[in-house]
Design a protein around this motif. Structure first.
Motif, PDB file in Angstrom:
ATOM      1  N   MET A   1       0.834  -1.193   0.000  1.00 33.81           N
ATOM      2  CA  MET A   1       0.000   0.000   0.000  1.00 33.81           C
ATOM      3  C   MET A   1       0.867   1.241   0.000  1.00 33.81           C
ATOM      4  SD  MET A   1      -2.843  -1.014   2.867  1.00 33.81           S
ATOM      5  CE  MET A   1      -3.576   0.624   2.764  1.00 33.81           C
ATOM      6  N   THR A   2       0.458   2.259  -0.706  1.00 30.10           N
ATOM      7  CA  THR A   2       1.163   3.525  -0.691  1.00 30.10           C
ATOM      8  C   THR A   2       0.160   4.636  -0.442  1.00 30.10           C
ATOM      9  OG1 THR A   2       0.989   3.503  -3.099  1.00 30.10           O
ATOM     10  CG2 THR A   2       3.116   2.953  -2.166  1.00 30.10           C
ATOM     11  N   ALA A   3       0.481   5.486   0.526  1.00 30.90           N
ATOM     12  CA  ALA A   3      -0.394   6.616   0.820  1.00 30.90           C
ATOM     13  C   ALA A   3       0.039   7.805  -0.019  1.00 30.90           C
ATOM     14  CB  ALA A   3      -0.323   6.950   2.312  1.00 30.90           C
ATOM     15  N   SER A   4      -0.745   8.860   0.022  1.00 29.51           N
ATOM     16  CA  SER A   4      -0.400  10.056  -0.727  1.00 29.51           C
ATOM     17  C   SER A   4       0.854  10.685  -0.161  1.00 29.51           C
ATOM     18  CB  SER A   4      -1.559  11.057  -0.665  1.00 29.51           C
ATOM     19  OG  SER A   4      -1.815  11.412   0.675  1.00 29.51           O
ATOM     20  N   GLN A   5       1.589  11.339  -1.022  1.00 26.82           N
ATOM     21  CA  GLN A   5       2.853  11.947  -0.631  1.00 26.82           C
ATOM     22  C   GLN A   5       2.613  13.158   0.241  1.00 26.82           C
ATOM     23  OE1 GLN A   5       5.515  10.546  -1.308  1.00 26.82           O
ATOM     24  NE2 GLN A   5       7.205  11.963  -1.253  1.00 26.82           N
ATOM     25  N   PRO A   6       3.330  13.309   1.358  1.00 25.53           N
ATOM     26  CA  PRO A   6       3.187  14.505   2.177  1.00 25.53           C
ATOM     27  C   PRO A   6       3.521  15.750   1.370  1.00 25.53           C
ATOM     28  CG  PRO A   6       4.413  12.798   3.336  1.00 25.53           C
ATOM     29  CD  PRO A   6       4.281  12.350   1.934  1.00 25.53           C
ATOM     30  N   SER A   7       2.760  16.828   1.617  1.00 29.43           N
ATOM     31  CA  SER A   7       2.958  18.055   0.846  1.00 29.43           C
ATOM     32  C   SER A   7       4.357  18.607   0.994  1.00 29.43           C
ATOM     33  CB  SER A   7       1.928  19.105   1.291  1.00 29.43           C
ATOM     34  OG  SER A   7       2.070  19.395   2.682  1.00 29.43           O
ATOM     35  N   ALA A   8       4.996  18.355   2.133  1.00 30.57           N
ATOM     36  CA  ALA A   8       6.350  18.872   2.361  1.00 30.57           C
ATOM     37  C   ALA A   8       7.355  18.302   1.388  1.00 30.57           C
ATOM     38  CB  ALA A   8       6.786  18.565   3.792  1.00 30.57           C
ATOM     39  N   TYR A   9       7.026  17.163   0.747  1.00 30.84           N
ATOM     40  CA  TYR A   9       7.977  16.501  -0.140  1.00 30.84           C
ATOM     41  C   TYR A   9       7.537  16.545  -1.601  1.00 30.84           C
ATOM     42  CZ  TYR A   9      10.028  14.700   4.162  1.00 30.84           C
ATOM     43  OH  TYR A   9      10.621  14.584   5.404  1.00 30.84           O
ATOM     44  N   GLU A  10       6.622  17.446  -1.962  1.00 26.28           N
ATOM     45  CA  GLU A  10       6.237  17.567  -3.359  1.00 26.28           C
ATOM     46  C   GLU A  10       7.383  18.136  -4.197  1.00 26.28           C
ATOM     47  OE1 GLU A  10       3.777  16.507  -5.073  1.00 26.28           O
ATOM     48  OE2 GLU A  10       2.726  15.638  -3.373  1.00 26.28           O
ATOM     49  N   SER A  11       8.232  18.952  -3.577  1.00 26.50           N
ATOM     50  CA  SER A  11       9.368  19.542  -4.284  1.00 26.50           C
ATOM     51  C   SER A  11      10.454  18.497  -4.503  1.00 26.50           C
ATOM     52  CB  SER A  11       9.930  20.723  -3.483  1.00 26.50           C
ATOM     53  OG  SER A  11      11.186  21.116  -3.998  1.00 26.50           O
ATOM     54  N   ALA A  12      10.929  18.393  -5.741  1.00 25.45           N
ATOM     55  CA  ALA A  12      11.979  17.417  -6.061  1.00 25.45           C
ATOM     56  C   ALA A  12      13.266  17.729  -5.303  1.00 25.45           C
ATOM     57  CB  ALA A  12      12.240  17.397  -7.564  1.00 25.45           C
ATOM     58  N   SER A  13      13.593  19.004  -5.151  1.00 31.05           N
ATOM     59  CA  SER A  13      14.831  19.368  -4.458  1.00 31.05           C
ATOM     60  C   SER A  13      14.781  18.955  -2.987  1.00 31.05           C
ATOM     61  CB  SER A  13      15.082  20.877  -4.573  1.00 31.05           C
ATOM     62  OG  SER A  13      14.020  21.613  -3.983  1.00 31.05           O
ATOM     63  N   VAL A  14      13.616  19.118  -2.362  1.00 33.31           N
ATOM     64  CA  VAL A  14      13.475  18.715  -0.965  1.00 33.31           C
ATOM     65  C   VAL A  14      13.598  17.197  -0.832  1.00 33.31           C
ATOM     66  CG1 VAL A  14      11.900  18.628   1.005  1.00 33.31           C
ATOM     67  CG2 VAL A  14      12.102  20.719  -0.339  1.00 33.31           C
ATOM     68  N   ARG A  15      12.998  16.467  -1.774  1.00 37.92           N
ATOM     69  CA  ARG A  15      13.099  15.004  -1.732  1.00 37.92           C
ATOM     70  C   ARG A  15      14.557  14.553  -1.827  1.00 37.92           C
ATOM     71  NH1 ARG A  15       8.801  15.261  -5.384  1.00 37.92           N
ATOM     72  NH2 ARG A  15      10.143  14.610  -7.109  1.00 37.92           N
ATOM     73  N   TRP A  16      15.296  15.145  -2.754  1.00 38.66           N
ATOM     74  CA  TRP A  16      16.679  14.703  -2.946  1.00 38.66           C
ATOM     75  C   TRP A  16      17.586  15.120  -1.800  1.00 38.66           C
ATOM     76  CZ3 TRP A  16      18.391  11.107  -6.062  1.00 38.66           C
ATOM     77  CH2 TRP A  16      17.576  10.710  -7.126  1.00 38.66           C
ATOM     78  N   LEU A  17      17.347  16.286  -1.208  1.00 37.52           N
ATOM     79  CA  LEU A  17      18.130  16.682  -0.035  1.00 37.52           C
ATOM     80  C   LEU A  17      17.829  15.757   1.144  1.00 37.52           C
ATOM     81  CD1 LEU A  17      17.911  20.581  -0.250  1.00 37.52           C
ATOM     82  CD2 LEU A  17      19.983  19.187  -0.471  1.00 37.52           C
ATOM     83  N   THR A  18      16.579  15.338   1.262  1.00 36.70           N
ATOM     84  CA  THR A  18      16.220  14.377   2.303  1.00 36.70           C
ATOM     85  C   THR A  18      16.921  13.046   2.063  1.00 36.70           C
ATOM     86  OG1 THR A  18      14.045  15.417   2.581  1.00 36.70           O
ATOM     87  CG2 THR A  18      14.308  13.169   3.414  1.00 36.70           C
ATOM     88  N   LEU A  19      16.922  12.596   0.818  1.00 34.46           N
ATOM     89  CA  LEU A  19      17.587  11.332   0.487  1.00 34.46           C
ATOM     90  C   LEU A  19      19.082  11.397   0.783  1.00 34.46           C
ATOM     91  CD1 LEU A  19      17.470   8.501  -0.746  1.00 34.46           C
ATOM     92  CD2 LEU A  19      17.756   9.559  -3.003  1.00 34.46           C
ATOM     93  N   ILE A  20      19.714  12.523   0.438  1.00 31.91           N
ATOM     94  CA  ILE A  20      21.148  12.679   0.714  1.00 31.91           C
ATOM     95  C   ILE A  20      21.414  12.594   2.215  1.00 31.91           C
ATOM     96  CG2 ILE A  20      23.071  14.322   0.651  1.00 31.91           C
ATOM     97  CD1 ILE A  20      21.946  15.300  -2.051  1.00 31.91           C
ATOM     98  N   SER A  21      20.536  13.235   3.012  1.00 30.75           N
ATOM     99  CA  SER A  21      20.702  13.202   4.470  1.00 30.75           C
ATOM    100  C   SER A  21      20.682  11.779   5.003  1.00 30.75           C
ATOM    101  CB  SER A  21      19.583  14.013   5.140  1.00 30.75           C
ATOM    102  OG  SER A  21      19.534  15.328   4.647  1.00 30.75           O
TER     103      SER A  21
END
Length: 463
Positions: A1-21
């Motif tokens: 199951m996959t839920a909807s993506q949190p609005s805080a992570y709609e930005s690609a740059s935020v997603r990739w910075l989170t992944l790097i962390s």
């Protein structure tokens, strides 16, 4: 199951910075583990530790990880994954600093225990954060890159551990990763968004204590076999584990509903495959470190450079395999990887005291390819079958299967050391016995990999 993506992570740059962390931290833990393995002979000489105590250095790390894995995942789902993740980084930093004042093998084993606990907190939340952030944006690829950071840590660990041990001493192996830990903490604090607290959930303290006691007693008992005390401890651990299973089915706020986990065929067989693959993989660096340095006479740096080949192949293939699992059935590359990993152990089982480096290189390249094909598709398959609100406990279960596999693999090796070498320092007179031990261990690990392939294929189709 996959839920909807949190609005805080709609930005690609935020997603990739989170992944790097997250990737920085998941790089740090295996870096520490693999670099310490190369330093084992130097640690043994400096602290006057016998063969059995030396084998407990990587084993204590597993004990800490296994005992706290489920409670850490549950707490993360309750109070927030970011808080638990940062707490794990803080514990790792403080325990690593403690080696400055260590002067005995007993205190070093305590440090390894604390580092194992910190690893449980980091790995139990890291994959959950990545899986949530990339739920609708290529989860397999993101998990593949997370796996790559693990393999890069394994790749860099042996040469770094060898160089630090030769040029300074083994204490530097523990202290060198600390600047990276600080950078990681800053990245996580800045870029990772905290998950919502679950106000209606409570931590099952009785279940947590039962699990910690059961896993610890069983683990220590396995390592102490074939002594009577070891058998009694293992039996007590199994009895407490049975009590834990019963208690979880009747607790209003359980760590996990085991019956539901077993009924989830894709998830359950994915974690079974993970268990057997890591049972095969974890003892490998420890065994090869002894073979290359004792029997072949290589320096720590030379041994480390040779051993990095497997992790290098794993790091190169993990993102590619994760990408494949986003488009094709994950069990196909995962099962092929298991079979290749088993073939690598058969090659290692043919080693002798006069084997050349090319023999080891071929085996490590085959094994690196196999594990690289397995890891990301298997993780993607498992976490795709878990609801978003349970991702931390799902991630913890995946990691606990990895750690249980590590525990089984290393406990069997410690058992072989007790039987075949005993409480004596490894000297040239014992090299033939050590060689026989290594061959037997490689054959056992081949069997684990074949079991993983069977469970991987039998999980069925994900799509």
């Amino acid at each position: 199951m996959t839920a909807s993506q949190p609005s805080a992570y709609e930005s690609a740059s935020v997603r990739w910075l989170t992944l790097i962390s997250i990737c920085v931290a998941t790089f740090l833990m295996p870096l520490n583990m693999s670099s310490v393995n190369v330093a084992l002979p130097a640690i043994a000489a400096d602290l006057s530790a016998d063969a059995v105590l030396v084998s407990w250095i990587p084993t204590m790390n597993l004990l800490g990880a296994i005992a706290l894995q489920l409670p850490a995942g549950r707490i993360a789902d309750m109070i927030g994954r970011k808080r638990v993740f940062l707490s794990g980084l803080l514990l790792f930093t403080l325990s690593s600093l403690a080696v400055i004042i260590i002067d005995s093998i007993g205190w070093l084993l305590l440090v390894r225990l604390l580092q194992g606990i910190s690893g449980a907190m980091i790995f139990g939340t890291g994959m959950a954060i990545v899986s949530q952030v990339f739920a609708n944006h290529g989860r397999g690829m993101a998990l593949g890159l997370t796996s790559t950071s693990v393999y890069l840590g394994l790749t860099c660990g042996p040469p770094i551990g060898g160089w630090l041990t030769e040029w300074w001493d083994w204490h530097a192996v523990f202290l060198a990763p600390l600047p990276l830990a600080i950078i990681c903490a800053l990245l996580v604090w800045r870029h990772v968004h905290e998950t919502e607290r679950q106000a209606d959930e409570r931590l099952d303290w009785i279940g947590s204590l039962l699990f910690i006691a059961a896993s610890s007693l069983f683990f220590v008992g396995l390592a102490e076999l074939p002594t009577i005390n070891g058998g009694l401890l293992a039996l007590c651990g199994l009895l407490l584990l049975a009590g834990f299973v019963y208690q979880q089915e009747h607790s209003p706020h359980p760590l996990i509903r085991l019956r539901r986990m077993v009924q989830n065929k894709i998830f359950f067989r994915s974690i079974q495959a993970c268990f057997f693959m890591y049972a095969a993989n974890y003892p490998l660096q420890f065994l090869l470190s002894l073979y290359l340095q004792y029997i072949r006479g290589l320096s720590p740096a030379e041994a480390g450079q040779l051993m990095l080949l497997q992790a290098m192949m794993m790091a190169l293939l993990a993102p590619f395999a994760g990408r494949l699992s986003d488009h094709f059935e994950p069990r196909i590359p995962a099962t092929l990887g298991c079979l290749m990993f088993a073939a690598g152990f058969l090659i290692l089982a043919m080693l002798d005291q006069d084997s050349g480096n090319m023999h080891v290189i071929i085996a490590l390249l085959v094994m690196g390819t196999g594990f690289g094909l397995f890891s990301s598709p298997n993780n993607n398959s498992a976490l795709s079958a878990v609801p978003t609100e349970k991702l931390s406990i799902g991630s913890s279960l995946l990691n606990i299967s990895r750690t249980l596999g590590n525990m089984l693999g290393m406990a069997v090796v410690v058992f072989l050391f007790n039987i075949m070498l005993g409480n004596e320092r490894i000297t040239p007179e014992q090299y033939p016995a050590l060689m026989n031990l290594l061959k037997l261990a490689f054959v056992l690990c081949c069997g684990y990999a074949l079991m993983a392939g069977w469970r991987s294929w039998s999980r069925g189709k994900v799509r």
